[in-house]
Design a protein around this motif. Structure first.
Motif, PDB file in Angstrom:
ATOM      1  N   MET A  78      51.222   7.473   9.206  1.00 26.83           N
ATOM      2  CA  MET A  78      52.226   8.530   9.122  1.00 26.83           C
ATOM      3  C   MET A  78      52.975   8.673  10.445  1.00 26.83           C
ATOM      4  N   PHE A  79      52.239   8.584  11.544  1.00 22.74           N
ATOM      5  CA  PHE A  79      52.887   8.668  12.858  1.00 22.74           C
ATOM      6  C   PHE A  79      53.820   7.480  13.073  1.00 22.74           C
ATOM      7  N   GLU A  80      53.366   6.302  12.716  1.00 26.36           N
ATOM      8  CA  GLU A  80      54.170   5.093  12.926  1.00 26.36           C
ATOM      9  C   GLU A  80      55.453   5.129  12.101  1.00 26.36           C
ATOM     10  N   MET A  81      55.406   5.764  10.957  1.00 29.88           N
ATOM     11  CA  MET A  81      56.600   5.908  10.143  1.00 29.88           C
ATOM     12  C   MET A  81      57.575   6.894  10.776  1.00 29.88           C
ATOM     13  N   ALA A  82      57.055   7.929  11.422  1.00 27.94           N
ATOM     14  CA  ALA A  82      57.909   8.972  11.987  1.00 27.94           C
ATOM     15  C   ALA A  82      58.458   8.618  13.362  1.00 27.94           C
ATOM     16  N   ILE A  83      57.733   7.827  14.136  1.00 28.57           N
ATOM     17  CA  ILE A  83      58.126   7.559  15.513  1.00 28.57           C
ATOM     18  C   ILE A  83      59.458   6.820  15.590  1.00 28.57           C
ATOM     19  N   VAL A  84      59.836   6.129  14.515  1.00 21.82           N
ATOM     20  CA  VAL A  84      61.115   5.403  14.526  1.00 21.82           C
ATOM     21  C   VAL A  84      62.300   6.353  14.648  1.00 21.82           C
ATOM     22  N   ALA A  85      62.081   7.636  14.383  1.00 20.49           N
ATOM     23  CA  ALA A  85      63.166   8.608  14.499  1.00 20.49           C
ATOM     24  C   ALA A  85      63.517   8.907  15.950  1.00 20.49           C
ATOM     25  N   ASN A  86      62.611   8.581  16.867  1.00 25.94           N
ATOM     26  CA  ASN A  86      62.904   8.767  18.284  1.00 25.94           C
ATOM     27  C   ASN A  86      63.663   7.533  18.784  1.00 25.94           C
ATOM     28  N   PRO A  87      64.915   7.700  19.221  1.00 22.22           N
ATOM     29  CA  PRO A  87      65.720   6.538  19.614  1.00 22.22           C
ATOM     30  C   PRO A  87      65.348   5.945  20.960  1.00 22.22           C
ATOM     31  N   GLU A  88      64.483   6.618  21.711  1.00 18.52           N
ATOM     32  CA  GLU A  88      64.110   6.112  23.028  1.00 18.52           C
ATOM     33  C   GLU A  88      63.227   4.869  22.897  1.00 18.52           C
ATOM     34  N   PRO A  89      63.456   3.841  23.714  1.00 17.13           N
ATOM     35  CA  PRO A  89      62.604   2.644  23.671  1.00 17.13           C
ATOM     36  C   PRO A  89      61.155   2.985  24.016  1.00 17.13           C
ATOM     37  N   ASN A  90      60.240   2.410  23.277  1.00 20.17           N
ATOM     38  CA  ASN A  90      58.806   2.592  23.528  1.00 20.17           C
ATOM     39  C   ASN A  90      58.388   4.064  23.515  1.00 20.17           C
ATOM     40  N   ALA A  91      59.000   4.813  22.653  1.00 17.05           N
ATOM     41  CA  ALA A  91      58.683   6.244  22.571  1.00 17.05           C
ATOM     42  C   ALA A  91      57.229   6.450  22.152  1.00 17.05           C
ATOM     43  N   THR A  92      56.615   7.488  22.672  1.00 18.92           N
ATOM     44  CA  THR A  92      55.230   7.821  22.329  1.00 18.92           C
ATOM     45  C   THR A  92      55.130   9.155  21.596  1.00 18.92           C
ATOM     46  N   PHE A  93      56.263   9.752  21.298  1.00 20.04           N
ATOM     47  CA  PHE A  93      56.271  11.029  20.586  1.00 20.04           C
ATOM     48  C   PHE A  93      57.587  11.143  19.815  1.00 20.04           C
ATOM     49  N   PHE A  94      57.619  12.068  18.877  1.00 23.30           N
ATOM     50  CA  PHE A  94      58.863  12.403  18.192  1.00 23.30           C
ATOM     51  C   PHE A  94      58.953  13.917  18.082  1.00 23.30           C
ATOM     52  N   THR A  95      60.117  14.415  17.753  1.00 19.39           N
ATOM     53  CA  THR A  95      60.303  15.839  17.514  1.00 19.39           C
ATOM     54  C   THR A  95      60.738  16.030  16.064  1.00 19.39           C
ATOM     55  N   LEU A  96      60.514  17.211  15.533  1.00 22.97           N
ATOM     56  CA  LEU A  96      60.936  17.470  14.157  1.00 22.97           C
ATOM     57  C   LEU A  96      62.452  17.428  14.039  1.00 22.97           C
ATOM     58  N   ASP A  97      63.149  17.767  15.101  1.00 18.99           N
ATOM     59  CA  ASP A  97      64.605  17.725  15.086  1.00 18.99           C
ATOM     60  C   ASP A  97      65.117  16.290  14.926  1.00 18.99           C
ATOM     61  N   GLN A  98      64.425  15.330  15.518  1.00 19.42           N
ATOM     62  CA  GLN A  98      64.857  13.940  15.410  1.00 19.42           C
ATOM     63  C   GLN A  98      64.785  13.420  13.979  1.00 19.42           C
ATOM     64  N   LEU A  99      63.939  14.022  13.174  1.00 18.81           N
ATOM     65  CA  LEU A  99      63.816  13.603  11.780  1.00 18.81           C
ATOM     66  C   LEU A  99      65.020  14.001  10.942  1.00 18.81           C
ATOM     67  N   ASN A 100      65.897  14.857  11.499  1.00 18.87           N
ATOM     68  CA  ASN A 100      67.056  15.327  10.753  1.00 18.87           C
ATOM     69  C   ASN A 100      68.206  14.327  10.719  1.00 18.87           C
ATOM     70  N   VAL A 101      68.129  13.292  11.532  1.00 16.12           N
ATOM     71  CA  VAL A 101      69.215  12.306  11.558  1.00 16.12           C
ATOM     72  C   VAL A 101      69.324  11.643  10.183  1.00 16.12           C
ATOM     73  N   HIS A 102      70.516  11.676   9.622  1.00 15.10           N
ATOM     74  CA  HIS A 102      70.719  11.220   8.250  1.00 15.10           C
ATOM     75  C   HIS A 102      70.513   9.712   8.114  1.00 15.10           C
ATOM     76  N   ASN A 103      69.845   9.337   7.054  1.00 13.04           N
ATOM     77  CA  ASN A 103      69.624   7.940   6.674  1.00 13.04           C
ATOM     78  C   ASN A 103      68.746   7.154   7.642  1.00 13.04           C
ATOM     79  N   VAL A 104      67.920   7.869   8.410  1.00 14.53           N
ATOM     80  CA  VAL A 104      66.854   7.204   9.161  1.00 14.53           C
ATOM     81  C   VAL A 104      65.562   7.374   8.351  1.00 14.53           C
TER      82      VAL A 104
END
Length: 259
Positions: A78-104
């Motif tokens: 589940m984490f690996e699916m969500a981390i792609v929403a963080n556009p930073e290279p080699n990101a180790t976290f995501f935010t709920l706001d980043q999940l709002n980007v359309h069509n990601v």
């Protein structure tokens, strides 16, 4: 014996009173929330950071294990699916706001959110949810009812959203989302769930503990999710079984064969 037992009982009572299920808090204006009702609910209960920020792998795995009894492998996925929403290279976290980007990860035809084309794509939309619930025709939801709601939302979105987008990847996400209420609150084997629990969850982004729900005893694995999403996928088919018997010649003609 009584002197020893009383503090233990009081301690248990105190822990129960402080259980995250009893600490639901509505998000503050500065808190991040996303398009996923479950992740929002986990944040509202404090399983995930209440501000919706800095959601790490460890935090995700622990939250899903504590709140929904997901095993480590499933929580990690589940984490690996969500981390792609963080556009930073080699990101180790995501935010709920980043999940709002359309069509990601967020997509059109949500069960409870408006399409991005029409405005806010992550706040609960009562009108959209009422449309979905039209297809929930009994007090216990089964795979067919949930699948019907999903199909109807896609047809509506395709008909009225000129930017309607729904890829095969989004279909997999959608099947998982439609399955989520059963995973959290229902019977995994029967693929059913109490409608009241699901409605309460969507409308409040809160675990329905006050309606009698409690975390399941059995651990949830990827195999459980895979089987359940396949059940929902099968239910989305509009082709019925038990095709009437017709002559071979007639059937072949319908198939476009010149016999």
């Amino acid at each position: 014996m009584k002197l020893v037992t009383l503090p233990i009982v009081l301690g248990i009572a105190l822990v129960a009173a402080e259980c995250p299920y009893h600490q639901w808090k509505a998000p503050e204006p500065s808190d991040f929330r996303g398009p996923c009702p479950m992740l929002n609910t986990l944040a509202n209960h404090g399983f995930l950071p209440r501000d919706g920020r800095n959601i790490t792998k460890e935090t995700t795995v622990n939250a899903l294990a504590s709140a929904l009894h997901f095993n480590t492998s499933l929580g990690t996925l589940m984490f690996e699916m969500a981390i792609v929403a963080n556009p930073e290279p080699n990101a180790t976290f995501f935010t709920l706001d980043q999940l709002n980007v359309h069509n990601v990860l967020e997509h059109d035809a949500s069960l409870s959110r408006s399409d991005a084309f029409f405005g806010n794509n992550h706040i609960f939309n009562e009108t959209i949810f009422e449309e979905t619930k039209t297809y929930w025709t009994g007090p216990v939801l089964d795979a067919n009812m949930l699948a019907n709601g999903k199909i109807a939302r896609q047809v509506n979105s395709k008909a009225f959203n000129p930017n309607y987008t729904f890829t095969t990847t989004m279909e997999q996400f959608s099947l998982g989302e439609v399955s989520a209420p059963i995973v959290a609150f229902g019977d995994l084997q029967a693929a059913t769930v109490n409608r009241n629990l699901v409605e309460y969850f969507f409308e409040n982004e809160r675990f329905p503990a006050e309606l009698g729900w409690s975390i399941r005893n059995a651990t949830v694995s990827l195999d459980d999710i895979t089987r359940l999403t396949q059940t929902i996928s099968n239910a989305t088919s509009l082709i019925t079984t038990g095709e009437p018997v017709v002559s071979t010649r007639r059937r072949d003609l319908h198939a476009g064969l010149n016999l």
